[in-house]
Design an enzyme around this catalytic site. Structure first.
Site, short mmCIF file in Angstrom:
data_model
loop_
_atom_site.label_atom_id
_atom_site.label_comp_id
_atom_site.label_asym_id
_atom_site.label_seq_id
_atom_site.Cartn_x
_atom_site.Cartn_y
_atom_site.Cartn_z
N ASP A 1 57.51 113.03 86.70
CA ASP A 1 56.37 112.58 87.50
C ASP A 1 56.77 111.28 88.21
O ASP A 1 57.46 110.44 87.64
CB ASP A 1 55.17 112.35 86.59
CG ASP A 1 53.92 111.97 87.37
OD1 ASP A 1 53.90 112.13 88.59
OD2 ASP A 1 52.95 111.52 86.73
N ASP B 1 51.70 121.96 83.51
CA ASP B 1 52.05 121.02 82.45
C ASP B 1 50.77 120.39 81.92
O ASP B 1 49.77 120.31 82.63
CB ASP B 1 52.98 119.92 82.96
CG ASP B 1 52.21 118.83 83.70
OD1 ASP B 1 51.84 117.83 83.07
OD2 ASP B 1 51.96 118.99 84.91
#
Length: 372
Positions: free
Chosen positions: A89, A264
């Site tokens: 991320d 996710d």
């Protein structure tokens, strides 16, 4: 590095995503390893379950252990002993989650460290550089995660900033990539016209994949589904589609129905540590007294290591005693459940039986299947 579409059923897709490190079967669920570890599990245990990709977080790994340490290992794979793919991320989610500790400017974001209060500045270039040093297989462009709720004007201003940051992310990435893949993040809040505009912009950037951000930030499931339903016919067929931070088994199944390939969420391991176990019939709360003397496994339809070897009574006992093993065993079970869910989805698509899978999935939970 490629994405190959193997078969489809409506918007639902079965494919493979090849990175510089491994081949990933899609649709796929990716366990979250924020600090370079999926809490309570070793890489071998993740391998045994079958996972081919996990997540790390650029912002948190930048703070500790820091890039100088990671450089000594040539990236996160060797540092954490994981030989399959990693997606990181960009830090965009922290812009939303740490909103009390940050200031946004055109140049980037100044954070007050949640660890020691020191100042941290991250620009799109800093974010991409961090992820390249981490040697992520899949790098995420820097974005501002749009707040919920947001007016049309607020969402558009946030989206436009994301677009400018994405352009800078792409420019820096293209000068420094070495086998890495770059995904852009579609924003626009709950406003369909902005979502479509953002998707069109991301498509113009010639990225390796498209992510849908700004979901799982407080909106209802109905609002989330509305966004996915609207965007489904507009998503590029030849690119992987990733919805960030999702989610529950029901949300994943509905995501697949609307063309999403990658998911996710921290929920499997976080819920495991709090005694909430996923089963084919729904959530089982292991802390309830009814399980104290139960010889049953968690779920008769699961073949996880935990399910094969331990009873509800034993897990109830470990949890009551605050034994570390409880978290490990229950995390193994929950992640095994999510892995099997994705495996069953892939199999149903391969056999052209996805609708039958959906009927069974919802029937087992005594839930009504939502209309497409």
């Amino acid at each position: 590095m490629s994405f190959e579409l193997l078969t489809s059923s409506g918007y639902a897709r079965r494919g493979t995503l090849t990175t510089k490190t491994s081949k990933i079967q899609t649709p796929v669920f990716m366990p979250v390893g924020t600090y370079g570890t999926v809490k309570g599990l070793t890489p071998d245990q993740l391998n045994d379950i079958g996972f081919e990709i996990i997540l790390g977080n650029a912002f948190h790994l930048f703070q500790r252990p820091g890039l100088e340490t990671i450089k000594k290992f040539s990236g996160l794979h060797k540092f954490m002993g994981w030989n399959k793919s990693i997606l990181t991320d960009s830090g965009g989610f922290q812009i939303w989650s740490l909103k009390e500790l940050r200031k946004i400017s055109e140049e980037g974001v100044e954070f007050k460290s949640p660890l020691d209060g020191s100042k941290i500045f991250m620009s799109p270039e800093d974010s991409i550089n961090t992820q390249l040093i981490l040697n992520s297989d899949i790098v995420m462009a820097f974005d501002e995660c749009t707040n919920y709720p947001s007016s049309l004007n607020e969402a558009e201003e946030s989206m436009n900033l994301t677009h400018r940051w994405t352009k800078r992310s792409v420019d820096y990435f293209n000068k420094n990539k070495n086998g890495h893949l770059l995904f852009g993040i579609v924003q626009g809040g709950m406003h369909n016209e902005l979502r479509l505009k953002s998707l069109e912009f991301m498509n113009s950037m010639k990225l390796d994949g498209i992510a849908l951000g700004g979901l799982s930030v407080g909106e209802t499931k109905e609002e989330k589904t509305k966004v996915l339903k609207f965007l489904a016919p507009h998503l590029q067929i030849d690119k992987p589609h990733y919805v960030m931070g999702v989610g529950t088994p029901e949300e994943i199944v509905e995501g697949v129905r609307y063309g999403i390939d990658m998911f996710d969420c921290v929920m499997p391991t976080r819920n495991a540590r709090n005694g909430f176990l996923y089963t084919s019939k729904g959530i089982l709360k292991i802390r309830n007294s009814e399980h104290k003397n139960s010889t049953k496994p968690i779920d008769e339809n699961c073949d996880s290591y935990t399910n094969r070897n331990f009873s509800r009574a034993y897990l109830h006992h470990l949890d009551k005693c605050n034994e570390i093993l409880a978290s490990t065993l229950m995390s193994i079970h929950n992640l095994s459940y999510f892995y099997k869910l994705m495996s069953d989805i892939r199999k149903s698509l391969e056999e052209n039986k996805f609708e039958e899978f959906l009927d069974s999935f919802y029937d087992m939970r005594s839930l009504k299947k939502p209309k497409l």
